[in-house]
Design a protein around this motif. Structure first.
Motif, PDB file in Angstrom:
ATOM      1  N   VAL A  93       0.833  -1.063  -0.174  1.00 27.17           N
ATOM      2  CA  VAL A  93      -0.118   0.005   0.112  1.00 27.17           C
ATOM      3  C   VAL A  93       0.919   1.252  -0.009  1.00 27.17           C
ATOM      4  CG1 VAL A  93      -1.926   1.489   1.424  1.00 27.17           C
ATOM      5  CG2 VAL A  93      -1.928  -1.291   1.262  1.00 27.17           C
ATOM      6  N   GLY A  94       0.372   2.290  -0.840  1.00 27.90           N
ATOM      7  CA  GLY A  94       1.167   3.594  -0.470  1.00 27.90           C
ATOM      8  C   GLY A  94       0.169   4.641  -1.021  1.00 27.90           C
ATOM      9  N   GLY A  95       0.989   5.535  -1.809  1.00 25.27           N
ATOM     10  CA  GLY A  95       0.032   6.849  -1.981  1.00 25.27           C
ATOM     11  C   GLY A  95       0.872   8.013  -1.925  1.00 25.27           C
ATOM     12  N   MET A  96      -0.007   9.430  -2.109  1.00 22.30           N
ATOM     13  CA  MET A  96       0.465  10.507  -1.964  1.00 22.30           C
ATOM     14  C   MET A  96       1.625  10.736  -0.880  1.00 22.30           C
ATOM     15  SD  MET A  96      -1.708  14.142  -1.693  1.00 22.30           S
ATOM     16  CE  MET A  96      -0.940  15.679  -1.498  1.00 22.30           C
ATOM     17  N   VAL A  97       1.197  10.249   0.356  1.00 24.75           N
ATOM     18  CA  VAL A  97       2.278  10.646   1.200  1.00 24.75           C
ATOM     19  C   VAL A  97       3.548  10.109   1.087  1.00 24.75           C
ATOM     20  CG1 VAL A  97       2.740   9.574   3.775  1.00 24.75           C
ATOM     21  CG2 VAL A  97       0.335  10.394   3.283  1.00 24.75           C
ATOM     22  N   MET A  98       3.512   8.978   0.493  1.00 27.77           N
ATOM     23  CA  MET A  98       5.027   7.943   0.168  1.00 27.77           C
ATOM     24  C   MET A  98       5.688   9.142  -0.979  1.00 27.77           C
ATOM     25  SD  MET A  98       5.858   4.385  -1.102  1.00 27.77           S
ATOM     26  CE  MET A  98       5.316   3.692   0.254  1.00 27.77           C
ATOM     27  N   VAL A  99       4.918   9.522  -1.914  1.00 31.30           N
ATOM     28  CA  VAL A  99       5.448  10.346  -3.016  1.00 31.30           C
ATOM     29  C   VAL A  99       6.052  11.743  -2.554  1.00 31.30           C
ATOM     30  CG1 VAL A  99       5.004  11.906  -5.213  1.00 31.30           C
ATOM     31  CG2 VAL A  99       3.961   9.760  -4.854  1.00 31.30           C
ATOM     32  N   GLY A 100       5.433  12.476  -1.527  1.00 31.05           N
ATOM     33  CA  GLY A 100       6.046  13.371  -0.728  1.00 31.05           C
ATOM     34  C   GLY A 100       7.272  13.236  -0.006  1.00 31.05           C
ATOM     35  N   LYS A 302      -0.135   6.593 -15.689  1.00 28.86           N
ATOM     36  CA  LYS A 302       0.339   7.914 -16.441  1.00 28.86           C
ATOM     37  C   LYS A 302      -0.199   8.899 -15.272  1.00 28.86           C
ATOM     38  CE  LYS A 302      -1.991  10.575 -19.995  1.00 28.86           C
ATOM     39  NZ  LYS A 302      -3.053  10.776 -21.168  1.00 28.86           N
ATOM     40  N   PHE A 303      -1.315   8.591 -14.399  1.00 27.12           N
ATOM     41  CA  PHE A 303      -1.538   9.680 -13.185  1.00 27.12           C
ATOM     42  C   PHE A 303      -0.361   9.527 -12.256  1.00 27.12           C
ATOM     43  CE2 PHE A 303      -2.690   9.505  -8.688  1.00 27.12           C
ATOM     44  CZ  PHE A 303      -3.347  10.626  -8.484  1.00 27.12           C
ATOM     45  N   LEU A 304       0.275   8.388 -12.158  1.00 27.42           N
ATOM     46  CA  LEU A 304       1.412   8.299 -11.025  1.00 27.42           C
ATOM     47  C   LEU A 304       2.334   9.089 -11.406  1.00 27.42           C
ATOM     48  CD1 LEU A 304       2.499   7.153  -8.362  1.00 27.42           C
ATOM     49  CD2 LEU A 304       3.275   5.222  -9.764  1.00 27.42           C
ATOM     50  N   ASP A 305       2.919   9.225 -12.774  1.00 32.34           N
ATOM     51  CA  ASP A 305       4.049  10.024 -13.166  1.00 32.34           C
ATOM     52  C   ASP A 305       3.522  11.363 -13.143  1.00 32.34           C
ATOM     53  OD1 ASP A 305       5.448   7.604 -13.892  1.00 32.34           O
ATOM     54  OD2 ASP A 305       4.752   7.447 -15.837  1.00 32.34           O
ATOM     55  N   GLU A 309       5.698  14.242 -10.556  1.00 29.54           N
ATOM     56  CA  GLU A 309       6.199  15.423 -11.059  1.00 29.54           C
ATOM     57  C   GLU A 309       5.659  16.600 -10.000  1.00 29.54           C
ATOM     58  OE1 GLU A 309       6.551  17.974 -15.161  1.00 29.54           O
ATOM     59  OE2 GLU A 309       6.023  15.707 -15.055  1.00 29.54           O
ATOM     60  N   ARG A 310       4.182  16.634  -9.964  1.00 31.57           N
ATOM     61  CA  ARG A 310       3.653  17.833  -9.614  1.00 31.57           C
ATOM     62  C   ARG A 310       3.831  17.971  -8.143  1.00 31.57           C
ATOM     63  NH1 ARG A 310      -1.300  18.508  -6.321  1.00 31.57           N
ATOM     64  NH2 ARG A 310      -1.405  16.421  -6.012  1.00 31.57           N
ATOM     65  N   LEU A 311       3.974  16.770  -7.254  1.00 28.38           N
ATOM     66  CA  LEU A 311       4.272  16.962  -5.953  1.00 28.38           C
ATOM     67  C   LEU A 311       5.845  17.206  -5.643  1.00 28.38           C
ATOM     68  CD1 LEU A 311       2.028  13.732  -4.487  1.00 28.38           C
ATOM     69  CD2 LEU A 311       1.668  16.420  -4.072  1.00 28.38           C
ATOM     70  N   THR A 312       6.736  16.591  -6.242  1.00 26.30           N
ATOM     71  CA  THR A 312       7.981  16.941  -5.983  1.00 26.30           C
ATOM     72  C   THR A 312       8.259  18.444  -6.368  1.00 26.30           C
ATOM     73  OG1 THR A 312       8.665  14.922  -7.004  1.00 26.30           O
ATOM     74  CG2 THR A 312      10.401  16.477  -7.093  1.00 26.30           C
ATOM     75  N   LYS A 313       7.599  19.108  -7.391  1.00 29.35           N
ATOM     76  CA  LYS A 313       7.762  20.337  -7.413  1.00 29.35           C
ATOM     77  C   LYS A 313       7.287  21.292  -6.426  1.00 29.35           C
ATOM     78  CE  LYS A 313       6.653  24.349 -10.719  1.00 29.35           C
ATOM     79  NZ  LYS A 313       6.388  25.393  -9.804  1.00 29.35           N
ATOM     80  N   LEU A 314       6.123  20.862  -5.777  1.00 34.37           N
ATOM     81  CA  LEU A 314       5.400  21.319  -4.620  1.00 34.37           C
ATOM     82  C   LEU A 314       6.277  21.467  -3.408  1.00 34.37           C
ATOM     83  CD1 LEU A 314       2.783  22.883  -3.790  1.00 34.37           C
ATOM     84  CD2 LEU A 314       1.863  20.567  -3.346  1.00 34.37           C
TER      85      LEU A 314
END
Length: 323
Positions: A93-100, A302-305, A309-314
């Motif tokens: 399991v993972g998600g936005m938290v992990m990306v950030g 596609k969404f994940l990629d 990119e969006r969250l890394t910039k943020l």
């Protein structure tokens, strides 16, 4: 001669058909779900809800859930990347938290090293204070925050996760330097919840479902939700309604191990398709106020990629990334 050719062809065909018929069909006897967080939080709830749905529908004979928390999920991610390669029964399991967290901590492991399966849910975050707090409204909290940013400690999940990002976005929206946010990170939702209710932090941020029962019982006071609209059946206003130009929805997903075959990937997605269509899963969505955001296959990749990119910039724009 013609008869011999026909006889040979029929025998060969029968043998071929017999081989196909006797070949074992791809079937999942077991699925292992790694939750890269401590018990009690949204990822843990998600993993155990999937386990319950698969058990209720008999989709898989055996489903196990294991927790390995820390560092926004990247400790569990490293274990998964290094230990589960090619294992068609292993999921995480993972998600936005992990990306950030990956972007914030500049983690040596990242989600390009695993196999995306599906996005599962979306959830509005909620800003809360303990019931004992003198703060009654979001305006009161933000007035104090603007006057003295360090005096407002924000408790939430791991550094760089959605909770942390929301605190940074709120700071930016009200004219406070995001680097001044006094953010206290906890390894799991259960720890964060205990700290907030115990008054160890001034305010808390988490998924609404994680704090829902404490809000309803009056142990926590909800000041705002982060979604585009109020949660159905709830009275808590959005940040935007209260003049804070911020919207954020936390998504959760499930991933497979690196190096699995196309057949293994399809098998896992098929099991997920059945699980999210089950009455058990739908009841979980309703109970936790989770939004159904199911998306699998190439569309999820596609969404994940794009979101990485969006969250890394943020994270970089908010000054949250480690130097």
């Amino acid at each position: 001669m013609f008869r011999n050719i026909v006889r040979t062809t029929l025998v060969t065909g029968a043998l071929g058909f017999g081989f196909l018929a006797s070949a074992p069909a791809l079937a999942l006897d077991s699925i292992k779900i790694l939750v890269p967080a401590n018990p009690g939080g949204g990822w843990d709830q998600t993993g155990r809800a999937l386990q319950a749905a698969m058990n209720a529908e008999g989709i898989v004979k055996k489903v196990t859930v294991d927790n390995k928390g820390g560092a926004g999920g990247t400790i569990g991610l490293a274990q998964f990347v290094n230990g589960a390669k090619g294992d068609g029964s292993a999921t995480m399991v993972g998600g936005m938290v992990m990306v950030g967290a990956i972007a914030t901590n500049k983690s040596p492991v990242n989600l390009t090293q695993v196999t995306p399966l599906a996005r599962l849910t979306g959830e509005s975050l909620v800003v809360v204070v303990p019931a004992s707090s003198k703060v009654q409204t979001l305006k009161e909290l933000l007035d104090q925050f603007k006057a003295n940013p360090g005096s407002v400690s924000w408790g939430g999940g791991s550094a760089g996760g959605s909770d942390h990002i929301l605190a940074g976005m709120i700071a930016q929206a009200v004219g406070v330097d995001p680097s001044k946010v006094n953010y206290i990170a906890y390894a799991g939702g259960g720890e964060a919840q205990a700290a907030i209710m115990g008054g160890h932090v001034a305010a808390g941020i988490s998924g609404f479902g994680e704090f829902q029962s404490q809000i309803k019982s009056g142990k926590l006071r909800a000041l705002a939700v982060s979604g585009t609209e109020r949660i159905p059946g709830e009275t808590v206003p959005t940040l935007k309604e209260q003049g804070v130009n911020v919207e954020l929805v936390n998504w959760r997903a499930i991933f497979a191990a690196p190096g699995i075959s196309d057949a293994q990937h399809k098998e896992l997605v098929a099991a997920l398709d059945k699980a999210v269509a089950s009455a058990s899963w739908k009841e979980t969505l309703k109970r936790n106020d989770w939004t159904d955001m199911y998306l699998s296959g190439p569309e999820f990749k596609k969404f994940l990629d794009a979101d990485i990119e969006r969250l890394t910039k943020l994270v970089n724009d908010l000054g949250m990334a480690k130097k």
